[in-house]
Each structure stands twice: as structure tokens, then as C-alpha cells.
Motif scaffolding. Structure first.
Motif, short mmCIF file in Angstrom:
data_model
loop_
_atom_site.label_atom_id
_atom_site.label_comp_id
_atom_site.label_asym_id
_atom_site.label_seq_id
_atom_site.Cartn_x
_atom_site.Cartn_y
_atom_site.Cartn_z
N THR A 103 120.86 120.12 39.60
CA THR A 103 121.31 119.04 40.65
C THR A 103 120.40 118.63 40.92
O THR A 103 118.97 118.31 41.51
N PRO A 104 120.82 117.37 41.39
CA PRO A 104 118.66 116.00 41.49
C PRO A 104 118.80 116.36 42.78
O PRO A 104 119.35 116.68 43.59
N GLU A 127 117.32 121.93 47.25
CA GLU A 127 118.08 122.85 47.29
C GLU A 127 119.08 122.91 47.72
O GLU A 127 119.06 121.82 48.97
N VAL A 128 120.40 123.08 47.17
CA VAL A 128 121.94 122.72 48.00
C VAL A 128 122.05 123.83 49.34
O VAL A 128 122.54 124.76 48.36
N VAL A 129 122.53 123.41 49.87
CA VAL A 129 122.71 124.48 51.18
C VAL A 129 124.49 123.83 51.29
O VAL A 129 124.35 122.54 51.65
N ARG A 130 125.58 124.50 51.16
CA ARG A 130 126.89 124.13 51.54
C ARG A 130 127.63 124.25 52.19
O ARG A 130 127.38 125.50 52.48
N GLY A 131 127.89 123.59 53.13
CA GLY A 131 128.93 124.86 54.59
C GLY A 131 127.53 124.64 55.59
O GLY A 131 125.77 124.45 55.17
N TYR A 132 128.35 124.78 56.90
CA TYR A 132 127.24 125.54 57.58
C TYR A 132 127.18 126.90 57.49
O TYR A 132 128.55 127.93 58.38
#
Length: 128
Positions: free
Chosen positions: A30-31, A94-99
Motif C-alpha cells: 500500500t502506498p 497503515e490503512v483502516v477501512r470503514g468505521y
């Protein structure tokens, strides 16, 4: 070859073709568009985006928000992060998808701990 096996192979091929970007993005790193900060990909109308904004404000986190419906660049970044819904948070890579309040809080805690360590190391070097 049985007709059932042919059906499964064709079906798998169709699914892979439809979702190739998501598969590709999953397999590649992930960039980090955040450059060590907190970046929120959101829309104006999303209630979960609003909850995310409120959580960040409650924790007094400075963040940058980009609207994926108004900016072509933000939309491209969002797609590269394999976004399928909003909000998408990028916290120092760091990617966090959604709540998910717990996942967001954990990622923010880790980010703040890394920032504190970096500042401590910087101050120790400065004092020498």
C-alpha cells in the motif's frame, strides 16, 4: 472435462476479471500518501465519515481530509488503497477501512507512540 468444472473455471475467471484491481492492490504494498500524518478519505454525506471526524476531534488528532467525490487525485489514491467504501483512514501508512472505533483507536495509539519515541530520540540528540 465435466460441465460443472467448466462452469467453476469460467465463474472464477469472471470473478477475477471483475475484481482484478482489488486483488492486485491486495498483493502489492500500500502506498503511503499520508507522509507520517493522518489522512481521511471521505465524502460529505457519509454518516460513518462524520463519526470518524468526531472521533479524531475528540482525541484532538490533527488530520487532513480529502473528499473522494471532489478530487480526481483523491479518487485515484483511494482506489490505489483498494477503497470500496468510506471512510478510509491512512495513519502513517497503515490503512483502516470503514468505521471501527477500536481499530482506529489502536492505530492512532500506535502512531502516537511512534511519534513520541521519535521526538524523544530527537530531543536526546539535540541535548548532546
Amino acid at each position: 472435462m465435466s460441465s460443472r468444472l467448466k462452469f467453476l473455471i469460467i465463474g472464477a475467471g469472471i470473478l477475477l476479471a471483475m475484481e482484478w484491481r482489488a486483488w492486485w492492490y491486495t498483493l502489492t504494498p500500500t502506498p503511503d500518501y499520508s507522509h507520517g500524518k493522518v489522512l481521511l478519505y471521505a465524502t460529505d454525506w457519509c454518516p460513518y465519515c462524520e463519526k470518524t471526524r468526531a472521533l479524531l476531534q475528540q482525541r484532538q488528532i490533527t488530520y487532513q481530509e480529502v473528499n473522494i467525490e471532489r478530487s480526481a487525485e483523491a479518487q485515484a489514491q483511494y482506489q490505489r488503497l483498494a477503497g470500496k467504501g468510506v471512510p478510509v483512514l491512512l495513519i502513517a501508512g497503515e490503512v483502516v477501512r470503514g468505521y471501527n472505533e477500536q481499530r482506529i483507536s489502536t492505530a492512532l495509539d500506535q502512531w502516537q507512540a511512534r511519534q513520541a519515541q521519535t521526538m524523544l530520540k530527537h530531543n536526546m540528540r539535540k541535548e548532546k
